[in-house]
Design an enzyme around this catalytic site. Structure first.
Site, short mmCIF file in Angstrom:
data_model
loop_
_atom_site.label_atom_id
_atom_site.label_comp_id
_atom_site.label_asym_id
_atom_site.label_seq_id
_atom_site.Cartn_x
_atom_site.Cartn_y
_atom_site.Cartn_z
N TYR A 46 -1.46 -3.94 4.06
CA TYR A 46 -1.96 -4.48 2.78
C TYR A 46 -3.12 -5.46 2.97
CZ TYR A 46 3.04 -3.47 1.81
OH TYR A 46 4.29 -2.91 1.72
N CYS A 74 -2.56 0.56 20.11
CA CYS A 74 -3.86 1.23 20.26
C CYS A 74 -4.45 1.63 18.91
CB CYS A 74 -3.69 2.45 21.15
SG CYS A 74 -2.92 2.00 22.69
N1 LLP Z 1 13.79 -4.70 -7.22
C1 LLP Z 1 13.15 -3.54 -7.03
C2 LLP Z 1 13.54 -2.38 -7.80
C3 LLP Z 1 12.10 -3.46 -6.10
O1 LLP Z 1 11.45 -2.31 -5.93
C4 LLP Z 1 11.73 -4.60 -5.35
C5 LLP Z 1 10.66 -4.54 -4.36
C6 LLP Z 1 12.46 -5.79 -5.58
C7 LLP Z 1 13.47 -5.80 -6.52
C8 LLP Z 1 12.18 -7.05 -4.82
O2 LLP Z 1 10.94 -7.54 -5.12
P1 LLP Z 1 10.48 -8.97 -4.56
O3 LLP Z 1 11.34 -10.04 -5.21
O4 LLP Z 1 10.69 -8.98 -3.10
O5 LLP Z 1 9.07 -9.09 -4.93
N2 LLP Z 1 6.62 -4.24 1.42
C9 LLP Z 1 5.92 -4.96 0.37
C10 LLP Z 1 6.83 -5.28 -0.80
C11 LLP Z 1 7.45 -4.08 -1.43
C12 LLP Z 1 8.33 -4.43 -2.58
C13 LLP Z 1 9.05 -3.25 -3.09
N3 LLP Z 1 9.99 -3.51 -4.11
C14 LLP Z 1 5.29 -6.20 0.98
O6 LLP Z 1 5.43 -6.42 2.18
O7 LLP Z 1 4.64 -6.96 0.27
#
Ligand code: LLP
Length: 415
Positions: free
Chosen positions: A317, A343
């Site tokens: 990202y 790599c």
């Molecule tokens: N609920 C649902 C249905 C979700 O899809 C997500 C995150 C959450 C809750 C939690 O969201 P949060 O509170 O953590 O914002 N890998 C990405 C983030 C992907 C989030 C996906 N869904 C990153 O590293 O920024």
């Protein structure tokens, strides 16, 4: 709270000196602060205390059993997106009766297992999924609670990869079709529509998209009520952002609750929230050691022992994570690209960072408690890092560094 601070010129996690930790457990390793996780959880609980509420921690953010166990002990519910995450919650001592199951493509075997385990609620995302759940619950003769994930078509103004509430995204059903789908659910013999849910994206630093989303969701709840469908809970998803860069000013949980307050006025519903990042994000750092310093014409590289396989966020990202030395230095700084051994040119942890370092220096990559270790891989046949949970002056190894035997155990050379 900031659990990572300098004491006697050495960065500490709570009361544990990170240099000693690196010497004891090796690098790269993830280090989490128990106190920071607890403080974040309690901040949500306090902010929502005016209503009946359930915090369903989004397991995907950091699914280490010790982290889940800690949250289970605090009374958390859990938001899962796979049967693997349910297995973790169970093994961590979580309450299955407080589990909601999200995700756009639940397999039949996952649905069956979740039904047998007796989770609280299926967050369904399409009519196809509704039909599948209806058929399986009837066949197994098991009743299930359902909530419909509606897509409110709201721009979360976050990174496009983690923005989920726009019409063109794969998530949820069009909010305009929701009433009709709830009427279909009412006809399913083994399903009970108990809630509605939404999730417009992650790392939201602006409360306006939440406001726009609630306007639509609560209007729907009223329409449903007029049609004789009374919901027991409203699940507002996750998504409160955290500070990665100093210039970022994330809303507090209280400010978030203040946006919710007018919508909740006079309602007899429980509020569910599914935070991940804001519970564990600032509670973790990645410790890595400088292997080499390399300088080319007008550029300096700090070649470290952590890589994109350990922390994917910068590569995927172009996410920015603060990087600091474990030893506080007042010396001259130089600009470095902090890169790993993988790599790929896309393998970097941070670019153009002012650091005073030499071969062997220890670095801490900050705010990686969420979507850090969980997104790690074995790319380049690199062993996944160790994880350590600090509690005051105690350090607990909560995941051993992987071994080559573990890594290769499932591979088979045919005769
Ligand atoms: N609920 C649902 C249905 C979700 O899809 C997500 C995150 C959450 C809750 C939690 O969201 P949060 O509170 O953590 O914002 N890998 C990405 C983030 C992907 C989030 C996906 N869904 C990153 O590293 O920024």
């Amino acid at each position: 709270m900031n659990a990572f601070e300098y004491k006697n010129n050495l960065l500490h996690a709570e009361d544990v000196n990170l240099r000693e930790l690196a010497d004891a457990y090796g690098t790269p390793c993830y280090v989490y602060s128990k106190a920071a996780i607890e403080a974040n959880y309690r901040a949500y609980k306090n902010a929502l205390s005016q209503w009946p509420s359930r915090i369903c921690y989004a397991v995907k953010a950091n699914s280490n059993l010790a982290v889940l166990n800690l949250l289970a002990k605090l009374g958390a519910g859990f938001d899962i997106v796979s049967i693997g995450e349910l297995e973790r919650v169970i093994r961590a001592g979580g309450d299955v009766k407080k589990v909601v199951f999200s995700g756009v493509a639940k397999r039949s075997d996952e649905i069956r297992r979740a039904l047998v385990m007796g989770i609280d609620c299926f967050n369904i995302e399409s009519t196809a999924e509704l039909q599948r759940l209806d058929a399986i619950t009837s066949e197994m003769d098991i009743y299930a609670n359902v909530s419909l994930r509606v897509n409110p078509d709201v721009d979360a103004t976050t990174h496009p990869y983690i923005s989920t509430g726009l019409k063109e995204n794969k998530f949820g059903v069009d909010i305009n079709d929701a009433l009709e789908i709830y009427q279909q659910i009412a006809k399913c013999s083994h399903l009970d529509a108990v809630g509605v849910n939404c999730h417009i994206g992650s790392q939201l630093l602006d409360l306006n998209p939440f406001q726009s989303c609630y306007e639509k969701i609560y209007k729907l709840v009223d329409q449903l009520s007029d049609a004789g469908i009374q919901l027991k809970h409203i699940d507002v998803g996750g998504g409160l952002g955290i500070r990665y860069e100093n210039s970022e000013q994330p809303p507090t949980m209280q400010q978030y609750a203040d946006v919710l307050a007018p919508f909740m006025k006079g309602r007899d519903v429980e509020i569910f929230i599914e935070p991940g990042r804001s519970i564990v994000g600032d509670a973790g750092i990645l410790l890595t050691r400088v292997e080499h310093i390399k300088s080319i014409s007008d550029k300096n590289f700090a070649l470290v022992d952590a890589a994109m396989n350990d922390l994917l966020r910068p590569s995927l990202y172009t996410a920015w994570h603060d990087i600091s030395t474990v030893e506080k230095t007042d010396g001259q700084t130089t600009k470095y690209d902090v890169v790993g051994p993988v790599c790929e040119t896309g393998d970097f942890l941070g670019k153009k960072r002012d650091l005073s370092i030499h071969e062997g220096s220890l670095l801490a990559v900050h705010a990686v408690g969420a979507y850090g270790f969980v997104m790690s891989s074995n790319y380049n046949t690199r062993l996944r890092a160790a994880e350590i949970l600090v509690d005051g002056d105690q350090a607990h190894l909560i995941r051993m560094r992987e071994t080559f035997d573990q890594l290769l155990a499932n591979e088979i050379i045919p005769d």
